[in-house]
Motif scaffolding. Structure first.
Motif, PDB file in Angstrom:
ATOM      1  N   ARG A  28       5.426   1.645   2.059  1.00 18.98           N
ATOM      2  CA  ARG A  28       6.544   1.175   0.859  1.00 18.98           C
ATOM      3  C   ARG A  28       7.589   1.651   1.479  1.00 18.98           C
ATOM      4  NH1 ARG A  28       3.870   4.111  -3.709  1.00 18.98           N
ATOM      5  NH2 ARG A  28       2.409   2.713  -3.832  1.00 18.98           N
ATOM      6  N   ASN A  45       2.822  -1.903  -6.229  1.00 22.26           N
ATOM      7  CA  ASN A  45       2.218  -1.272  -5.690  1.00 22.26           C
ATOM      8  C   ASN A  45       1.300   0.172  -5.806  1.00 22.26           C
ATOM      9  OD1 ASN A  45       5.377  -0.746  -4.557  1.00 22.26           O
ATOM     10  ND2 ASN A  45       5.476  -0.996  -6.403  1.00 22.26           N
ATOM     11  N   LEU A  46       0.469  -0.168  -4.691  1.00 20.73           N
ATOM     12  CA  LEU A  46      -1.300   0.332  -5.160  1.00 20.73           C
ATOM     13  C   LEU A  46      -0.594   1.994  -4.117  1.00 20.73           C
ATOM     14  CD1 LEU A  46      -2.574  -2.271  -2.766  1.00 20.73           C
ATOM     15  CD2 LEU A  46      -2.507  -2.339  -4.667  1.00 20.73           C
ATOM     16  N   ASP A  47      -1.942   2.733  -5.073  1.00 17.73           N
ATOM     17  CA  ASP A  47      -2.113   4.254  -4.861  1.00 17.73           C
ATOM     18  C   ASP A  47      -2.411   4.392  -3.137  1.00 17.73           C
ATOM     19  OD1 ASP A  47      -0.849   5.076  -7.288  1.00 17.73           O
ATOM     20  OD2 ASP A  47      -3.265   4.929  -8.304  1.00 17.73           O
ATOM     21  N   GLY A  48      -3.081   3.516  -2.900  1.00 20.19           N
ATOM     22  CA  GLY A  48      -3.669   3.617  -1.858  1.00 20.19           C
ATOM     23  C   GLY A  48      -3.610   2.027  -0.636  1.00 20.19           C
ATOM     24  N   SER A  49      -4.630   1.195  -0.611  1.00 21.40           N
ATOM     25  CA  SER A  49      -4.704  -0.686   0.266  1.00 21.40           C
ATOM     26  C   SER A  49      -5.697  -0.625  -0.450  1.00 21.40           C
ATOM     27  CB  SER A  49      -5.207   0.205   1.117  1.00 21.40           C
ATOM     28  OG  SER A  49      -6.213   1.005   2.115  1.00 21.40           O
ATOM     29  N   SER A  91       1.312  -1.360   0.615  1.00 17.26           N
ATOM     30  CA  SER A  91       0.085   0.110   0.003  1.00 17.26           C
ATOM     31  C   SER A  91       0.696   1.719   0.260  1.00 17.26           C
ATOM     32  CB  SER A  91      -1.229   0.012   1.096  1.00 17.26           C
ATOM     33  OG  SER A  91       0.118   0.048   2.339  1.00 17.26           O
ATOM     34  N   SER A  92       0.676   2.075  -0.087  1.00 19.71           N
ATOM     35  CA  SER A  92       0.720   3.286  -0.700  1.00 19.71           C
ATOM     36  C   SER A  92       1.690   3.716   0.922  1.00 19.71           C
ATOM     37  CB  SER A  92      -0.343   4.681  -1.461  1.00 19.71           C
ATOM     38  OG  SER A  92      -1.000   4.970   0.158  1.00 19.71           O
TER      39      SER A  92
END
Length: 495
Positions: free
Chosen positions: A452, A471-475, A448-449
């Motif tokens: 990292r 890799n996510l922008d949020g969760s 999640s963002s």
């Protein structure tokens, strides 16, 4: 049986018991145990009652003085503790103490003989209680504070400093520095140690076999506990212990599930406060803090180590290669009677396990409310999507394993990781089990963002595992993105 027969039987049993007791008394009267000489007191007894070290395919000898290059992989993960310094010389009639310092890790493994611990001079909670009984207890109450003389070591009559300290602040600053650790338990322990005269080491109990002392900090977190396990293992090897030592927790933490593994690794494990009076050690080892392990240092220090199978390492050794983490992972499997030889897995080549490591709410310690922060907000949706996708594969049989580690024993967790061809999961401590994965396992971490962090990409690198990340922008993870990545991975497995 008649009353007379029962009476005769009872008299016969009592007569035989009395005869046996008399025989034992006569034997010990005629064969008294000799008092130990001063020479035998300074020797380490044979490791007959210690658990033996398991046989490990990845084992490499831990040489006494290898002098590996500074900041090499061996200096980080192996025997970089190559600079020996004596805190107290070894005397015929007294104790001894020395440290092995690592300039790379800036910490020491220390050991000594004829050392006394007085638990009444260690200020901390008792430890080992059930979690439900100590809810709300502060961490400060569980960590040790040492009064002067909490530890004593027998001198050999040589010159002592005015306050009787074994080592001074200059020694501690050089070989047991605080670094970034505000409270350094090993440093505090050594600072409390006082030298007493020959014959002044008064003990209610002697522990004859080698014993390692460990102070745990984040004892309920798997990543930090693995760093403690690793340092304790390294300390045992650096000091050339012939068998697995006893272990004493010099902390007052409550009983935690991860103690199951401490007890499996070592011959025995108990809390310092379990001793009601002073206890003396023929041979005691002080393990560095988990914060001083290579796995933790790797989060903030830049060094490049690539894991490689031990056979490859032997054929083509290099300062940027290591098989030490594989050796450690095999040791963890071995103590739970799991396979250490990767060729032992016998299953069809078209069948692969995909282990999905899950995150769940759990009660970890007295300051934890039982809620874990979500790293993957739609984890059930992603898991169900993977199951449905795997069920429709025809070229290979894909077994999706529901990694609910909070409901599994440590042996079950390690087995699931070892048997997995692919390990997938959101960033979280459960992925630390990668240290016990097979060398051909493939890792897919969903990040999640907010998280990292390099923990598991580094462990994968140090183990030599193929690693992928989403890799996510949020969760929130789009199931299709996860499935697409998994599809590419299983194709590389021949599916």
């Amino acid at each position: 049986m008649s009353r007379r027969q029962r009476s005769l039987l009872i008299r016969t049993v009592l007569f035989l018991f009395a005869l046996n007791s008399l025989s034992l008394a006569i034997y010990f009267f005629l064969h008294p145990r000799p008092a130990p000489s001063s020479e035998t007191l300074t020797q380490t007894p044979p490791p007959s009652i210690l658990k033996p070290w398991p046989s490990l395919p990845s084992f490499l000898p831990w040489k006494p003085n290898p002098n590996p290059p500074l900041r090499s992989c061996e200096a980080y993960f192996g025997n970089g503790f190559s600079h020996q310094v004596n805190g107290l010389g070894e005397g015929r009639n007294g104790g001894w103490f020395r440290c092995f310092y690592s300039a790379t890790l800036r910490s020491s493994v220390c050991e000594g003989g004829r050392v006394r611990m007085d638990p009444r001079k260690i200020r901390m909670s008792k430890g080992g209680e059930r979690l439900e009984l100590v809810m709300g207890r502060k961490e400060e109450e569980e960590l040790p504070r040492f009064e002067d003389g909490a530890f004593e070591i027998e001198g050999d009559g040589g010159k002592r400093s005015g306050d009787g300290r074994m080592v001074d602040d200059e020694f501690l600053d050089r070989y047991v520095p605080r670094n970034a650790v505000e409270f350094h338990a090993m440093r505090g322990l050594m600072k409390s140690m006082r030298i007493v005269g020959s014959g002044e080491l008064h003990c209610s109990q002697w522990i004859e076999e080698p014993t390692i002392l460990v102070t745990r900090f984040e004892y309920a977190n798997l990543f930090h506990t693995v760093t403690d396990w690793y340092n304790a293992y390294v300390s045992s090897r650096v000091t050339s212990l012939p068998g697995r030592p006893h272990l004493i927790y010099v902390d007052g933490h409550c009983k935690a599930p991860l103690e199951e593994t401490w007890e499996a690794i070592f011959t025995s494990a108990r809390y310092a406060k379990n001793f009601s009076a002073s206890v003396c050690f023929r041979h005691v080892i002080l393990s560095p803090l988990g914060y001083e392990s290579a796995m933790f240092k790797g989060l903030s220090e830049s060094f490049s180590c690539q894991g490689t199978p031990v056979n490859n390492f032997k054929e083509n050794p290099g300062s940027q290669k290591t098989a030490r983490l594989s050796e450690f992972g095999e040791m963890l499997r071995a103590v739970f009677d799991l396979p250490t030889d990767e060729n032992s897995i016998t299953k069809a080549s078209t069948a692969h396990n995909i282990l999905f490591v899950r995150r769940e709410d759990y009660l970890a310690h007295p300051r934890h409310n039982g809620k874990v922060e979500s790293r993957l907000s739609n984890e059930p949706e992603v898991f169900d999507s993977i199951q449905n996708w795997a069920a429709n594969q025809t070229k290979c049989r894909l077994n999706v394993i529901n990694g609910l580690f909070a409901h599994m024993t440590m042996k079950e967790q390690l087995r699931a990781v070892y048997e997995a061809s692919v390990v997938i999961g959101a960033h979280g401590a459960g992925l630390t089990h990668l240290v016990s994965a097979r060398s051909k396992a493939i890792v897919l971490e969903i990040i999640s963002s907010r998280y990292r962090r390099p923990h598991f990409s580094l462990i994968s690198q140090w183990k030599g595992l193929e690693y992928h990340a989403i890799n996510l922008d949020g969760s929130y993870a789009r199931p299709k993105v996860v499935i697409d990545e998994l599809s590419n991975i299983v194709r590389s497995l021949g599916c």
